[in-house]
Design a protein around this motif. Structure first.
Motif, PDB file in Angstrom:
ATOM      1  N   VAL A 119       0.882  -1.175   0.000  1.00 16.55           N
ATOM      2  CA  VAL A 119       0.000   0.000   0.000  1.00 16.55           C
ATOM      3  C   VAL A 119       0.914   1.218   0.000  1.00 16.55           C
ATOM      4  N   SER A 120       0.680   2.139  -0.930  1.00 18.31           N
ATOM      5  CA  SER A 120       1.561   3.295  -1.073  1.00 18.31           C
ATOM      6  C   SER A 120       0.938   4.573  -0.524  1.00 18.31           C
ATOM      7  N   PHE A 121       1.788   5.396   0.094  1.00 20.39           N
ATOM      8  CA  PHE A 121       1.396   6.712   0.587  1.00 20.39           C
ATOM      9  C   PHE A 121       2.440   7.723   0.115  1.00 20.39           C
ATOM     10  N   CYS A 122       2.153   8.993   0.314  1.00 19.71           N
ATOM     11  CA  CYS A 122       3.063  10.050  -0.107  1.00 19.71           C
ATOM     12  C   CYS A 122       3.060  11.146   0.943  1.00 19.71           C
ATOM     13  N   GLU A 123       4.187  11.835   1.081  1.00 16.72           N
ATOM     14  CA  GLU A 123       4.270  12.947   2.028  1.00 16.72           C
ATOM     15  C   GLU A 123       3.589  14.203   1.497  1.00 16.72           C
ATOM     16  N   ARG A 124       3.337  14.240   0.182  1.00 19.54           N
ATOM     17  CA  ARG A 124       2.767  15.436  -0.432  1.00 19.54           C
ATOM     18  C   ARG A 124       1.361  15.155  -0.939  1.00 19.54           C
ATOM     19  N   GLU A 125       0.496  16.150  -0.807  1.00 25.19           N
ATOM     20  CA  GLU A 125      -0.925  15.967  -1.108  1.00 25.19           C
ATOM     21  C   GLU A 125      -1.277  16.197  -2.567  1.00 25.19           C
ATOM     22  N   ASP A 126      -0.402  16.858  -3.315  1.00 25.22           N
ATOM     23  CA  ASP A 126      -0.761  17.274  -4.675  1.00 25.22           C
ATOM     24  C   ASP A 126       0.463  17.161  -5.568  1.00 25.22           C
ATOM     25  N   LEU A 127       0.734  15.947  -6.031  1.00 22.87           N
ATOM     26  CA  LEU A 127       1.958  15.666  -6.774  1.00 22.87           C
ATOM     27  C   LEU A 127       1.607  15.023  -8.112  1.00 22.87           C
ATOM     28  N   LEU A 128       2.085  15.604  -9.198  1.00 22.41           N
ATOM     29  CA  LEU A 128       1.706  15.171 -10.536  1.00 22.41           C
ATOM     30  C   LEU A 128       2.037  13.701 -10.796  1.00 22.41           C
ATOM     31  N   SER A 129       3.220  13.261 -10.383  1.00 22.49           N
ATOM     32  CA  SER A 129       3.604  11.868 -10.635  1.00 22.49           C
ATOM     33  C   SER A 129       2.661  10.893  -9.943  1.00 22.49           C
ATOM     34  N   PHE A 149      13.141  -0.288  -1.752  1.00 18.36           N
ATOM     35  CA  PHE A 149      14.274   0.260  -2.505  1.00 18.36           C
ATOM     36  C   PHE A 149      13.801   0.714  -3.881  1.00 18.36           C
ATOM     37  N   LYS A 150      14.036   1.999  -4.196  1.00 22.57           N
ATOM     38  CA  LYS A 150      13.724   2.509  -5.520  1.00 22.57           C
ATOM     39  C   LYS A 150      14.901   3.332  -6.028  1.00 22.57           C
ATOM     40  N   HIS A 151      14.974   3.477  -7.336  1.00 27.91           N
ATOM     41  CA  HIS A 151      16.059   4.241  -7.946  1.00 27.91           C
ATOM     42  C   HIS A 151      15.974   5.707  -7.525  1.00 27.91           C
ATOM     43  N   SER A 152      17.127   6.344  -7.419  1.00 24.42           N
ATOM     44  CA  SER A 152      17.196   7.719  -6.915  1.00 24.42           C
ATOM     45  C   SER A 152      16.420   8.712  -7.783  1.00 24.42           C
ATOM     46  N   THR A 153      16.208   8.381  -9.059  1.00 24.52           N
ATOM     47  CA  THR A 153      15.486   9.303  -9.940  1.00 24.52           C
ATOM     48  C   THR A 153      14.013   9.456  -9.545  1.00 24.52           C
ATOM     49  N   PHE A 154      13.512   8.567  -8.666  1.00 23.70           N
ATOM     50  CA  PHE A 154      12.133   8.643  -8.216  1.00 23.70           C
ATOM     51  C   PHE A 154      11.994   9.343  -6.867  1.00 23.70           C
ATOM     52  N   SER A 155      13.064   9.944  -6.394  1.00 23.48           N
ATOM     53  CA  SER A 155      13.062  10.473  -5.021  1.00 23.48           C
ATOM     54  C   SER A 155      12.045  11.593  -4.802  1.00 23.48           C
ATOM     55  N   GLU A 156      11.672  12.318  -5.854  1.00 27.18           N
ATOM     56  CA  GLU A 156      10.705  13.409  -5.686  1.00 27.18           C
ATOM     57  C   GLU A 156       9.323  12.894  -5.289  1.00 27.18           C
ATOM     58  N   GLU A 157       9.084  11.589  -5.438  1.00 31.27           N
ATOM     59  CA  GLU A 157       7.793  11.022  -5.066  1.00 31.27           C
ATOM     60  C   GLU A 157       7.568  11.010  -3.554  1.00 31.27           C
ATOM     61  N   LYS A 158       8.644  10.989  -2.782  1.00 29.85           N
ATOM     62  CA  LYS A 158       8.552  10.971  -1.314  1.00 29.85           C
ATOM     63  C   LYS A 158       7.557   9.917  -0.837  1.00 29.85           C
ATOM     64  N   GLU A 159       7.773   8.710  -1.307  1.00 32.51           N
ATOM     65  CA  GLU A 159       6.813   7.634  -1.062  1.00 32.51           C
ATOM     66  C   GLU A 159       7.080   6.894   0.245  1.00 32.51           C
ATOM     67  N   TRP A 160       6.003   6.442   0.857  1.00 33.13           N
ATOM     68  CA  TRP A 160       6.038   5.534   2.005  1.00 33.13           C
ATOM     69  C   TRP A 160       5.242   4.291   1.608  1.00 33.13           C
ATOM     70  N   ARG A 161       5.609   3.150   2.177  1.00 36.43           N
ATOM     71  CA  ARG A 161       4.911   1.924   1.831  1.00 36.43           C
ATOM     72  C   ARG A 161       4.635   1.050   3.044  1.00 36.43           C
ATOM     73  N   ILE A 162       3.459   0.451   3.043  1.00 36.78           N
ATOM     74  CA  ILE A 162       3.180  -0.662   3.940  1.00 36.78           C
ATOM     75  C   ILE A 162       3.482  -1.925   3.158  1.00 36.78           C
ATOM     76  N   ILE A 163       4.326  -2.789   3.713  1.00 43.52           N
ATOM     77  CA  ILE A 163       4.702  -4.041   3.058  1.00 43.52           C
ATOM     78  C   ILE A 163       4.080  -5.200   3.828  1.00 43.52           C
ATOM     79  N   VAL A 164       3.407  -6.085   3.117  1.00 41.22           N
ATOM     80  CA  VAL A 164       2.816  -7.275   3.720  1.00 41.22           C
ATOM     81  C   VAL A 164       3.250  -8.486   2.901  1.00 41.22           C
TER      82      VAL A 164
END
Length: 308
Positions: free
Chosen positions: A116-126, A211-226
Motif C-alpha cells: 500500500v503506497s502513501f506520499c508525504e505530499r498531497e498534490d503531486l503530478l507523478s 528500494f527505488k532508484h534515486s530518480t524517483f526520489s521526488e515522489e517521497k513515497e512511504w509503503r506498507i509491506i505485507v
C-alpha cells in the motif's frame, strides 16, 4: 561485528529466528520513519469510497503494480552483494554454503509481496498519473499519529508504513547488515545459526520493495509491506479484482483508529481532488458523500496542478 559485540547486542535485544525483520527495522529506524503529521493515499473515486466505507486498504501484489519493475532494482543490488560475498569464502567454508542457499532461495522465492503506497505530499503530478488511474483522482490525507501508532512498530504484521529508500549506498548498507548479522550468529554458535537461510532471504525480500532508484526520489513515497508465503504459519486471504487489462491479486488491510473518541471513523484530515475538467463538480459530490457517511467536517481541496 566481533563475536563479543554480537553477543552483547543479542543480550540487550533478545531475538529469535522469526524476528530478523524487526531487528533490522529498529537499527535503521531513522531512515524508515520521521516526524510528520500526515500521509496521503492517492486513488480514484471508487477506491476512495471503498476505503472510507469499509475502513480498509487494498494492498496490491507488487508484481502487478505500475512500478513493479522497481522490485528488480533492489533484487539486482542484493544478488550482486551476495554473489560477491560468496566469492570471499573458500568452497569448504560453511558460510559459503550458507550464502549460496540464501541466494538460491532468493531466486526461487515463494513469498508474495503486497504493497500500500502513501506520499508525504498531497498534490503531486507523478502520483496523480501513477495511482489515480483516471482523470477523477483524489488524495486522502490521514492523520499520521491517529492512523498509525506513534511508536515504531517492529513487525510487518502491524502494517506500519516505512519510507522508501532512494539512496543506493544505504540500500547496499541494509543488505550488508542483514547478511552480517546472520553470519555473526553462525560465529556465535558454530553448530546452529540463529537465522535459517530462508529467514534471511525472507528478510531481504521484505526490504527490497522499499528500494527505488534515486530518480524517483521526488515522489517521497512511504509503503506498507505485507508478505504471504507458503512457509509462513499465517496466510492473509488472497483476493482478486479486474483492473484495466489484468486480474490484480490483493489482500485487505483493516485499519484501527488509535483515537477512540472518533467513533471508529478514519482519521481523515483532508481530501484533495486531482486535476480534471470536472474537479469542482467532483468536489461537490464528494462533500455531499462525506457529510452523509459521518465525515461532515473534512475539508476538500482542489489540486493546484493545471488540467491538460
Amino acid at each position: 561485528m566481533s563475536k563479543g559485540q554480537f553477543e552483547s547486542e543479542m543480550n540487550s535485544h533478545p531475538i529469535d529466528s522469526r524476528s530478523l525483520i524487526p531487528f533490522i527495522s529498529k537499527e535503521f529506524k531513522t531512515h524508515f520513519t520521521k516526524n510528520i503529521t500526515a500521509l496521503y493515499h492517492y486513488t480514484n473515486l471508487e477506491g476512495a469510497q471503498g476505503i472510507i466505507s469499509n475502513k480498509t486498504f487494498w494492498a496490491s501484489h507488487i508484481k502487478f503494480m505500475n512500478d513493479s519493475k522497481e522490485y528488480s532494482h533492489g533484487l539486482e543490488i542484493c544478488e550482486a552483494i551476495v554473489q560477491n560475498l560468496i566469492q570471499e569464502f573458500p568452497k569448504e567454508n560453511p558460510r559459503r554454503a550458507y550464502l549460496e542457499e540464501v541466494f538460491t532461495i532468493l531466486e526461487e522465492q515463494d513469498t508474495d509481496i503486497f504493497v500500500v503506497s502513501f506520499c508525504e505530499r498531497e498534490d503531486l503530478l507523478s502520483q496523480w498519473r501513477g495511482y489515480s488511474r483516471s482523470k477523477h483522482g483524489v488524495s486522502i490525507g490521514f492523520d499520521y499519529v491517529a492512523l498509525f501508532d506513534v511508536s515504531f512498530h517492529l513487525s510487518e504484521e502491524n502494517f506500519f508504513p516505512r519510507k522508501v529508500i532512494y539512496n543506493h549506498q544505504l540500500q547496499q548498507q541494509i543488505i550488508h547488515r542483514i547478511i552480517e548479522v546472520a553470519l555473526a550468529s553462525i560465529e556465535m554458535n558454530a553448530d546452529k545459526t540463529a537465522y535459517t537461510p530462508k529467514e534471511v532471504a525472507r528478510t531481504i525480500g521484505y526490504f527490497l520493495p522499499l528500494f527505488k532508484h534515486s530518480t524517483f526520489s521526488e515522489e517521497k513515497e512511504w509503503r506498507i509491506i505485507v508478505t504471504n508465503s507458503k512457509s509462513m504459519p499465517y496466510q492473509h486471504e488472497l483476493k482478486f479484482r479486474a483492473r484495466d487489462n489484468i486480474i490484480l491479486p490483493y489482500i485487505e488491510l483493516l485499519t484501527h483508529n488509535k483515537v477512540t473518541q472518533n467513533d471508529n471513523k478514519l482519521p481523515i484530515n483532508q481530501i484533495t481532488v486531482g486535476p480534471s475538467g470536472t474537479n469542482e463538480f467532483t468536489a461537490r459530490s464528494l462533500n455531499y458523500y462525506l457529510k452523509n457517511v459521518g465525515y461532515p467536517t473534512v475539508p476538500i481541496k482542489i489540486s493546484h496542478i493545471p488540467y491538460r
